[in-house]
Write a protein that holds these residues in place. Structure first.
Motif, PDB file in Angstrom:
ATOM      1  N   ARG A  48       0.810  -1.220   0.000  1.00  0.00           N
ATOM      2  CA  ARG A  48       0.000   0.000   0.000  1.00  0.00           C
ATOM      3  C   ARG A  48       0.846   1.274   0.000  1.00  0.00           C
ATOM      4  NH1 ARG A  48      -2.850  -3.952   2.175  1.00  0.00           N
ATOM      5  NH2 ARG A  48      -5.125  -3.927   2.114  1.00  0.00           N
ATOM      6  N   TRP A  49       1.946   1.249   0.720  1.00  0.00           N
ATOM      7  CA  TRP A  49       2.804   2.425   0.856  1.00  0.00           C
ATOM      8  C   TRP A  49       4.242   2.003   0.584  1.00  0.00           C
ATOM      9  CZ3 TRP A  49      -0.772   0.960   4.629  1.00  0.00           C
ATOM     10  CH2 TRP A  49      -1.945   1.717   4.635  1.00  0.00           C
ATOM     11  N   ARG A  54       5.638   7.660   3.179  1.00  0.00           N
ATOM     12  CA  ARG A  54       4.281   7.643   2.616  1.00  0.00           C
ATOM     13  C   ARG A  54       3.278   7.077   3.617  1.00  0.00           C
ATOM     14  NH1 ARG A  54       7.035  10.369   0.542  1.00  0.00           N
ATOM     15  NH2 ARG A  54       7.790  10.426  -1.573  1.00  0.00           N
ATOM     16  N   LEU A  55       3.710   6.094   4.393  1.00  0.00           N
ATOM     17  CA  LEU A  55       2.842   5.531   5.419  1.00  0.00           C
ATOM     18  C   LEU A  55       2.493   6.591   6.462  1.00  0.00           C
ATOM     19  CD1 LEU A  55       1.433   3.208   6.929  1.00  0.00           C
ATOM     20  CD2 LEU A  55       3.666   2.600   7.893  1.00  0.00           C
ATOM     21  N   ALA A  58       0.092   9.164   5.048  1.00  0.00           N
ATOM     22  CA  ALA A  58      -1.269   8.637   4.991  1.00  0.00           C
ATOM     23  C   ALA A  58      -1.913   8.634   6.380  1.00  0.00           C
ATOM     24  CB  ALA A  58      -1.269   7.234   4.402  1.00  0.00           C
TER      25      ALA A  58
END
Length: 188
Positions: A48-49, A54-55, A58
């Motif tokens: 997902r990331w 990026r995690l 998010a």
């Protein structure tokens, strides 16, 4: 409990990432610790990331969206600003102060700023500030020629700055001073 998928799994991961960020800060957060806390595996997160940055982005966006403050509509610019700033102060002041400290490593690593993160949080949505200013222009309370983007953001930036500098909620009289003494004379 069955296997989580889709939105339920993503929500669990982002909550785990937020909890890890809140407890450990960006520098000490690891994808492994988030996966453990969420009860999943690192490959699930990496699908997902692509990376820790990026995690965390998010997780911040999700947390921020959950805590968005709707702009007040009291019938006057002054009333809208004071009510909205007061609600932001109560709901978001501690969040912003905490976030600035927790993300220090993130900003250094990504060479980015709070302004860039704010844009990610808004993601094309119209801000409450824009709604308040638009209504005030329609009511004739603001001279649109005097309302630059920097001036429109001024009361909100001053509130954020005060909250981040003091690490405490902003006093009601300070909010009134921001609106009455600093902002309103600039736009009328």
């Amino acid at each position: 409990m069955g296997r989580r998928r889709g939105e339920a799994l993503e929500a669990a991961i982002l909550e785990a990432a937020w909890d890890e960020l809140s407890e450990r800060g960006y520098a000490n957060l690891t994808v492994d610790s988030v996966a453990r806390r969420a009860g999943t595996s690192k490959p699930v997160l990496y699908r997902r990331w692509p990376d820790k940055q990026r995690l965390v982005e998010a997780a911040v966006v999700r947390r921020n969206v959950i805590q968005l403050v709707a702009p007040a509509d009291t019938g006057s610019l002054r009333g809208d600003l004071i009510a909205t700033l007061t609600e932001m102060n109560e709901k978001r002041g501690p969040f912003l102060a905490q976030l600035s400290m927790l993300l220090a490593g993130y900003f250094a690593e990504t060479e980015s700023s709070f302004a860039e993160l704010r844009e990610a949080v808004l993601a094309g949505r119209r801000s409450g500030r824009d709604e308040i200013m638009g209504r005030a222009i329609e009511r004739g309370e603001i001279d649109p020629a005097k309302l630059t983007p920097r001036i429109a953001s001024l009361p909100f930036e001053l509130l954020r700055s005060e909250a981040m500098m003091t690490l405490r909620p902003v006093a009601p009289e300070v909010i009134e001073e921001i609106v009455d003494t600093i902002f309103l004379p600039l736009v009328r």
